[in-house]
Motif scaffolding. Structure first.
Motif, PDB file in Angstrom:
ATOM      1  N   SER A  70      95.653  58.908  38.262  1.00  0.00           N
ATOM      2  CA  SER A  70      95.052  58.025  37.261  1.00  0.00           C
ATOM      3  C   SER A  70      95.300  56.565  37.614  1.00  0.00           C
ATOM      4  O   SER A  70      94.389  55.735  37.554  1.00  0.00           O
ATOM      5  N   GLN A  71      96.534  56.252  37.986  1.00  0.00           N
ATOM      6  CA  GLN A  71      96.869  54.878  38.358  1.00  0.00           C
ATOM      7  C   GLN A  71      96.013  54.379  39.514  1.00  0.00           C
ATOM      8  O   GLN A  71      95.443  53.283  39.474  1.00  0.00           O
ATOM      9  N   GLU A  72      95.939  55.187  40.551  1.00  0.00           N
ATOM     10  CA  GLU A  72      95.178  54.768  41.731  1.00  0.00           C
ATOM     11  C   GLU A  72      93.697  54.583  41.398  1.00  0.00           C
ATOM     12  O   GLU A  72      93.047  53.642  41.858  1.00  0.00           O
ATOM     13  N   LEU A  73      93.172  55.497  40.564  1.00  0.00           N
ATOM     14  CA  LEU A  73      91.766  55.400  40.168  1.00  0.00           C
ATOM     15  C   LEU A  73      91.500  54.119  39.388  1.00  0.00           C
ATOM     16  O   LEU A  73      90.553  53.370  39.699  1.00  0.00           O
ATOM     17  N   TYR A  74      92.336  53.853  38.385  1.00  0.00           N
ATOM     18  CA  TYR A  74      92.088  52.693  37.526  1.00  0.00           C
ATOM     19  C   TYR A  74      92.202  51.383  38.307  1.00  0.00           C
ATOM     20  O   TYR A  74      91.534  50.396  37.986  1.00  0.00           O
ATOM     21  N   GLY A  75      93.055  51.390  39.335  1.00  0.00           N
ATOM     22  CA  GLY A  75      93.197  50.191  40.146  1.00  0.00           C
ATOM     23  C   GLY A  75      91.964  49.868  40.961  1.00  0.00           C
ATOM     24  O   GLY A  75      91.760  48.719  41.370  1.00  0.00           O
ATOM     25  N   ASN A  76      91.115  50.887  41.202  1.00  0.00           N
ATOM     26  CA  ASN A  76      89.934  50.689  42.040  1.00  0.00           C
ATOM     27  C   ASN A  76      88.617  50.681  41.278  1.00  0.00           C
ATOM     28  O   ASN A  76      87.566  50.407  41.850  1.00  0.00           O
ATOM     29  N   LEU A  77      88.661  50.988  39.979  1.00  0.00           N
ATOM     30  CA  LEU A  77      87.421  51.137  39.214  1.00  0.00           C
ATOM     31  C   LEU A  77      86.624  49.843  39.107  1.00  0.00           C
ATOM     32  O   LEU A  77      85.393  49.858  39.143  1.00  0.00           O
ATOM     33  N   GLU A  78      87.320  48.737  38.950  1.00  0.00           N
ATOM     34  CA  GLU A  78      86.598  47.476  38.766  1.00  0.00           C
ATOM     35  C   GLU A  78      85.738  47.154  39.985  1.00  0.00           C
ATOM     36  O   GLU A  78      84.578  46.742  39.858  1.00  0.00           O
ATOM     37  N   ALA A  79      86.303  47.365  41.178  1.00  0.00           N
ATOM     38  CA  ALA A  79      85.537  47.091  42.394  1.00  0.00           C
ATOM     39  C   ALA A  79      84.325  48.001  42.504  1.00  0.00           C
ATOM     40  O   ALA A  79      83.264  47.592  42.986  1.00  0.00           O
ATOM     41  N   GLU A  80      84.465  49.228  42.019  1.00  0.00           N
ATOM     42  CA  GLU A  80      83.355  50.185  42.108  1.00  0.00           C
ATOM     43  C   GLU A  80      82.276  49.928  41.070  1.00  0.00           C
ATOM     44  O   GLU A  80      81.082  50.035  41.363  1.00  0.00           O
ATOM     45  N   THR A  81      82.692  49.602  39.838  1.00  0.00           N
ATOM     46  CA  THR A  81      81.737  49.589  38.726  1.00  0.00           C
ATOM     47  C   THR A  81      81.450  48.196  38.176  1.00  0.00           C
ATOM     48  O   THR A  81      80.492  48.016  37.416  1.00  0.00           O
ATOM     49  N   GLY A  82      82.298  47.232  38.481  1.00  0.00           N
ATOM     50  CA  GLY A  82      82.124  45.897  37.917  1.00  0.00           C
ATOM     51  C   GLY A  82      82.706  45.728  36.532  1.00  0.00           C
ATOM     52  O   GLY A  82      82.630  44.650  35.948  1.00  0.00           O
ATOM     53  N   VAL A  83      83.305  46.774  35.986  1.00  0.00           N
ATOM     54  CA  VAL A  83      83.919  46.700  34.658  1.00  0.00           C
ATOM     55  C   VAL A  83      85.420  46.493  34.834  1.00  0.00           C
ATOM     56  O   VAL A  83      86.108  47.290  35.468  1.00  0.00           O
ATOM     57  N   ALA A  84      85.944  45.413  34.267  1.00  0.00           N
ATOM     58  CA  ALA A  84      87.373  45.117  34.381  1.00  0.00           C
ATOM     59  C   ALA A  84      88.181  46.111  33.551  1.00  0.00           C
ATOM     60  O   ALA A  84      87.887  46.340  32.376  1.00  0.00           O
ATOM     61  N   THR A  85      89.179  46.723  34.155  1.00  0.00           N
ATOM     62  CA  THR A  85      90.003  47.710  33.448  1.00  0.00           C
ATOM     63  C   THR A  85      91.296  47.112  32.913  1.00  0.00           C
ATOM     64  O   THR A  85      92.028  47.781  32.189  1.00  0.00           O
TER      65      THR A  85
END
Length: 814
Positions: A70-85
């Protein structure tokens, strides 16, 4: 407004963080026609008000694996989707205020190292350096995890929703699911309405991600999803001048956690007695709602917090928040294929840790749905662990008062739930209680775990050291080893497999040969395609067309569902016989002598050798005597119909009186079985533990007959073992082992104990655990020096691949 399609591969019910995660991960695996339906707006149930703490360490390696993912995913989501986590790794500190809690957090730190989580024990002075506002006058120990973090819960969910939509998922809000079409064991359609429109989606799969609505949605689908909403409180201060970014701070003994957020301080609580909410149902219009304030309920937490964090005395309270969170009966979330159905999946009941769990849980469920097999052992959270009665709303209301607070309570070994007890009782319950039995609860069953002496308080007194029943259980253990003991094992699951194809069916399902004579007992495993162990059972042939499969109490439903899904065209029926028969165990070197006193039948080796059963007369009743053991001694399990159980028990008790036969509890059974090296399902063996590496190859059929997992067994035999199950004994007789203690080989960490207990006959703590051994001989594995780490200290251990107690099983077959 976008309306749902007519057809989909999967319909996900619920748009909180877990529903968005499941959609995200299914589409990442290439699934098309993924539809998520949300009754109101995404995150409007409980996700939006979550504290957003994202810790790594959980109670088992695989739950830790999911949290780290979960940690690793959330750290990369913004770059993938443009939504700041809002995700950041600000670390976490946990304080201990008593010697008992000190031992707990130091044991947890050892466990963290075994699971690959970076952890550091720090002094009170170092705590203040990292968190300058905290009072550490009474702190006994502290641990720091620098990779722990926090994030914005709503945006984490919305980022995964966007990622799913970018890969073609349809996420449709303001669309309420109103019902389901069902054919046999499958849901074929999901009905919906928007207020103006309604319709049905024909689908192949349904996933219940409905959060605190999950219980009711499950009932509509015919599946059991036990969870209940509770009120969950926190306060947020006004902005505090010069309040810099800080680690998350947990003070479990004060039921409190502290989170710095944008210059403010959030104080949250897991109070010992929680307030269940919405017993009569969640309001239809619930959306981003808060519950009424209850300052009186929160005040005791706040009073301690002002002492712990003195700046609270002068900081104004900006927000007093009360919102619902859903809790399960055992504080573990629900994940997986519902046992009642063949295409209904569940991801719900996240016990206030949904943000840190959702990424990994969504990944694991999507992988399971994609391949049809669990990606790794998920037994801790598998929905199939839940018993049908646990969906009872009154039960959930009572149990949820306790489970919220247990998140921060002392996690003592053998700790028993205090609420919602006494629901499932053996017919021997009252008789055992009259003899001093002290009961624990397991899968709802009240089970005698130990027997109090006359004048001794018949209740647990918890500690990380030797508990108040330690010597009681030692005497029970001694009776089993040296004389004879009697104990109740009725809670174990009993499934009858009956029909003209029973033999052929079990030969296909089980790894052992079931083409055996009537009366033969076979120890066996059900394997998956990878050779992992899905069930650990004994199977007795009762007649030409009848077998009895005996399973652990916790896995009866899962094992029943496993067999049911494999029936296909086999002409068999499965019947749960658990409540129909009581099982009274008579074990020890004098077990035969005791049975001969109460029965005219012959219990000698010629008539009743080990691994066989026979119908017997006993007292004035009847029973079926199975010569088998889980404690490593001569003994029998007596299967008695419930109507005769009390009589048979009384007869045995009276006949054993002048033999000093001792009533025993199940703590004794566990200490005896670990001395003998017997595996415990769910700890030592699981769906990802290969049967050969678990040391159970002896149970596999010797013929080339097909069975599930056969190819994986042959491959592993050809390739060689990658790890071995090893039994350890500490050379120092004082430390205690429970589970997850690190194993060190020649000074290097190589694994952890899957289970531990005290070996009263061997005179030290015993553990089982896997050791990597690729390319090594048995001699090389045993030539190393081994240590076990307990609360940060290392203790020398002897290692063995054979049972340390009675390695040839001579005592069992005498």
């Amino acid at each position: 407004m976008t309306l749902p399609p007519k057809q989909a591969r999967v319909v996900i019910v619920g748009g909180g963080v877990i529903g968005c995660s499941v959609a995200y991960h299914l589409t990442k695996l290439g699934w098309k026609d993924v539809v998520l339906l949300e009754r109101k707006q995404l995150t409007s149930g409980t996700t939006w008000h979550a504290a957003g703490l994202i810790a790594q360490l959980r109670a088992s390696q695989n739950m830790t694996r999911l949290a780290k993912y979960s940690q690793e995913l959330y750290g990369n989501l913004e770059a993938e989707t443009g939504v700041a986590t809002g995700f950041r790794r600000n670390g976490s500190i946990t304080l201990a205020l008593t010697p008992e809690r000190r031992e707990e957090i130091l044991r947890q730190a050892s466990m963290a190292r075994a699971f690959g989580v970076e952890v550091e024990q720090i002094s009170p002075e170092e705590v203040v350096k990292r968190y300058p506002h905290v009072n550490v006058d009474d702190v006994t120990a502290a641990v720091y995890l620098d990779k722990d973090g926090q994030g914005d819960p709503a945006n984490i969910a919305l980022a995964m929703a966007r990622g799913a939509k970018q890969r073609g998922a349809q996420i449709i809000e303001r669309t309420k699911v109103t019902g389901f079409q069902r054919e046999g064991r499958r849901i074929t359609g999901v009905s919906w309405e928007t207020g103006d429109e309604s319709g049905t989606i024909v689908c192949d799969h349904v996933v219940n991600c409905a959060g605190m609505w999950g219980h009711d949605v499950g009932r509509q689908m015919g599946v059991n999803v036990p969870l209940h909403a509770c009120e969950h409180f926190y306060i947020v201060t006004d902005t505090i001048p010069d309040f810099a970014q800080l680690p998350t701070l947990r003070v479990p003994e004060e039921c409190a956690y502290y989170k710095e957020d944008a210059g403010k301080l959030l104080l949250g609580a897991f109070e010992p007695v929680a307030k269940p909410w919405a017993m009569k149902g969640i309001p239809e219009d619930f959306e981003f709602d808060q519950l009424p304030e209850d300052f009186d309920h929160f005040e005791p937490i706040l009073e301690q917090a002002v002492n712990r964090m003195p700046l609270l005395a002068s900081a104004g309270i900006h927000t007093f928040f009360n919102g619902p969170e859903s809790f399960t009966p055992d504080d573990a979330y629900h994940l997986g294929l519902a046992p009642e159905m063949d295409n209904v999946w569940v991801a719900a009941g996240f016990n206030s840790i949904g943000i840190q769990s959702a990424g990994g849980a969504g990944m694991a469920l999507a992988a399971w749905m994609d391949t049809g097999e669990k990606p790794f052992d998920l037994g801790d959270v598998d929905i199939a662990r839940m018993q049908p009665f646990q969906g009872n709303k009154t039960y959930l209301f009572e149990r949820s008062k306790e489970t919220l607070g247990l998140l921060f309570a002392d996690h003592f070994p053998y700790r028993q739930k205090a609420t919602a007890r006494g629901i499932r009782r053996s017919p021997l319950h009252d008789a055992l209680k009259a003899q001093g039995a002290v009961f624990g609860e397991f899968s709802g069953w009240e089970r005698a775990n130990w027997f109090a002496d006359a004048g001794q308080k018949a209740e647990y007194e918890y500690t990380w050291k030797r508990q108040n029943w330690f010597e009681n259980s030692a005497r029970e253990h001694k009776a089993i080893r040296e004389n004879v003991g009697i104990y109740d094992m009725s809670s174990f699951g009993k499934i009858k497999v009956d029909g003209p194809d029973a033999e052929a069916f079990l030969n296909a399902v089980a790894a052992s040969n079931l083409s055996v004579p009537v009366g033969k007992i076979v120890y066996s495993q059900f394997l998956n395609a990878s050779g992992g162990i899905e069930a650990d059972v004994t199977i007795t042939r009762l007649s030409e067309t009848e077998y009895l499969v005996v399973t652990p109490a916790a896995t009866r439903i899962a094992d029943h569902a496993w067999m049911r899904r494999l029936i296909g065209d086999y002409r068999v029926t499965l019947t749960d016989m658990t409540a129909a028969e009581v099982v009274i165990c008579v074990m020890g070197p004098n077990a035969r002598k005791l049975l001969q006193r109460v029965s005219p039948n012959d219990f000698g080796n010629e008539v009743n050798p080990f691994g066989t059963c026979q119908e017997i007369e006993i007292g004035m009743g009847l029973a079926r005597a199975h010569r088998v053991t889980y404690v490593g001694e001569l003994g029998w399990e007596l299967y008695v119909s419930t109507d005769m159980a009390a009589h048979v028990f009384e007869v045995l008790l009276e006949a054993g009186r002048d033999m000093d036969a001792k009533l025993c509890g199940l703590h004794m059974m566990d200490s005896c079985r670990i001395e003998k090296g017997f595996r415990h399902f769910g700890h030592d063996i699981s769906s990802e533990d290969h049967i050969l590496e678990a040391g159970l190859g002896f149970a596999i059929k010797k013929t080339d007959d097909l069975y599930i997992g056969r190819d994986a067994v042959l491959r592993r035999r050809e390739q060689g073992l990658q790890k071995r199950m090893v039994q350890f004994q500490l050379t120092d007789p004082n430390p205690l082992l429970y589970h997850a203690e690190p194993i060190l080989r020649d000074g290097q960490l190589v694994g952890y104990l899957s289970s531990g207990n005290y070996g009263h006959t061997l005179g030290g703590a015993i553990g089982l655990g896997y050791v990597p051994c690729a390319g090594e001989t048995v001699q090389q594995v045993l030539a190393s020096a081994y240590e076990i780490e307990v609360a940060g200290q290392r203790f020398a251990a002897t290692a063995s691949l054979k049972p340390l107690y009675d390695p040839t099983s001579a005592r069992v077959k005498v």
